[in-house]
Design an enzyme around this catalytic site. Structure first.
Site, PDB file in Angstrom:
ATOM      1  CG  ASP A  13      -1.663  -1.306   1.420  1.00  0.00           C
ATOM      2  OD1 ASP A  13      -2.039  -1.935   0.414  1.00  0.00           O
ATOM      3  OD2 ASP A  13      -1.861  -1.711   2.583  1.00  0.00           O
ATOM      4  CD  GLU A 194      -8.610  -3.166  -1.437  1.00  0.00           C
ATOM      5  OE1 GLU A 194      -9.360  -3.323  -0.461  1.00  0.00           O
ATOM      6  OE2 GLU A 194      -7.584  -3.866  -1.635  1.00  0.00           O
TER       7      GLU A 194
END
Length: 311
Positions: A13, A194
């Site tokens: 991420d 997402e």
């Protein structure tokens, strides 16, 4: 610019923020999911061996945000250094989902590498359900907050929403639903949209996001809107019916996603993302630490970004 990938190992991420001070600031999920780490360097490749690195925040031992600290992002919002992240009270799964909510920490000093980060509290999305992956986008004098959210009334794990920001921690609600998992490539393993991130270039605002399970099926989709259109009106956005970045089997780059945009030292657009270099994962992919941070220069063809293949 060509990069020697992976640039940073075991950092999922990833997010890189280039500030006006000339520094690149980098944060990401750490394998232990227990803290927020921040580093900086004068060059993108220098982030692998940063000039400085700090732990900005460590989770408490108990409480609503005491576990699974995911996907931090650093932004400079309305004169304040902010880091947005998601966390859960435990690793327990309820109603087929983790229990994450979105939170923020702030640093009121001029230097985000100073140890003065303080906890601000929860960023309320207006829907009391699983949410994560917040990003912030400044556009034409307004600040926007974009995130992934479960709506109990919509099938799947998470959709993408956008809202204008009142303050760095308060949104003008309700938010606008921009995208939900609907294509086959968005629903492999899990129904997921997402990891949104935005780029303003070539007359449009581009929003990339990630879809499907976090194994080799993980891939990236894209939305776009005219830069002068109302970003809060979902009708103005166009969604690509096909993924724009996905597993590169010949090169053994699996599950590329959760990307962000920055610029290299010459001003060229760069895609920053994570991926694995193998598919043999024991157990849940979330507990496999080897999603490495990678970087790739973006080409522009007829006004559209061309991400090429994951490398």
């Amino acid at each position: 610019m060509k990069f020697e990938n992976p640039v940073i190992e075991q950092r999922a991420d990833p997010q890189v923020y280039l500030h006006t001070d000339g520094y690149y600031y980098f944060t990401a999920s750490v394998p232990q999911y227990d803290r927020i780490e921040l580093r900086r360097a004068k060059t993108l490749t220098g982030l692998a061996q940063p000039e400085s690195i700090i732990t900005a925040w460590t989770k408490p031992d108990e409480g609503a945000y005491s576990d699974l600290v995911w996907a931090p992002e650093i932004h400079y919002v309305q004169g304040r250094w902010m880091i947005y992240f998601a966390a859960a009270p435990s690793r327990e799964i309820k109603d087929d989902l983790f229990q994450h909510r979105m939170y923020a920490i702030e640093n009121l000093s001029a230097d985000p590498m100073s140890p003065e980060w303080t906890f601000c509290g929860q960023v309320d999305s207006g829907i009391d359900a699983f949410c994560l992956d917040a990003t912030v986008f400044h556009h034409q004098g307004k600040d926007y907050y974009i995130w992934a959210q479960k709506d109990p009334a919509i099938a799947g794990n998470s959709n993408l929403y956008i809202a204008e920001m009142e303050t760095p921690t308060q949104l003008k609600l309700p938010g606008t639903l921009l995208s939900k998992p609907e294509f086959e490539w968005e629903t492999r393993g899990f129904m997921v949209n997402e990891g949104p991130y935005l780029l303003n270039s070539h007359g449009k605002v581009w929003l990339t996001y990630s879809a499907s399970a976090t194994d080799e099926n993980y891939c990236m989709g894209m939305l776009w809107v005219d830069e002068n259109a109302d970003l809060l009106d979902a009708v103005n956005w166009t969604k690509s019916p096909a993924p724009i970045f996905r597993t590169n089997w010949p090169e053994k780059v699996y599950g590329p996603g959760h990307s962000c945009f920055t610029k290299d030292e010459k001003g060229q657009d760069v895609l920053v993302y994570h991926a694995r270099d193998y598919t043999e994962i024991e157990g849940d992919p979330l507990w496999d630490p080897n999603r490495h941070t990678r970087m790739k220069s973006i080409a522009w063809v007829d006004g559209f970004p061309d991400f090429g293949a994951a490398v």
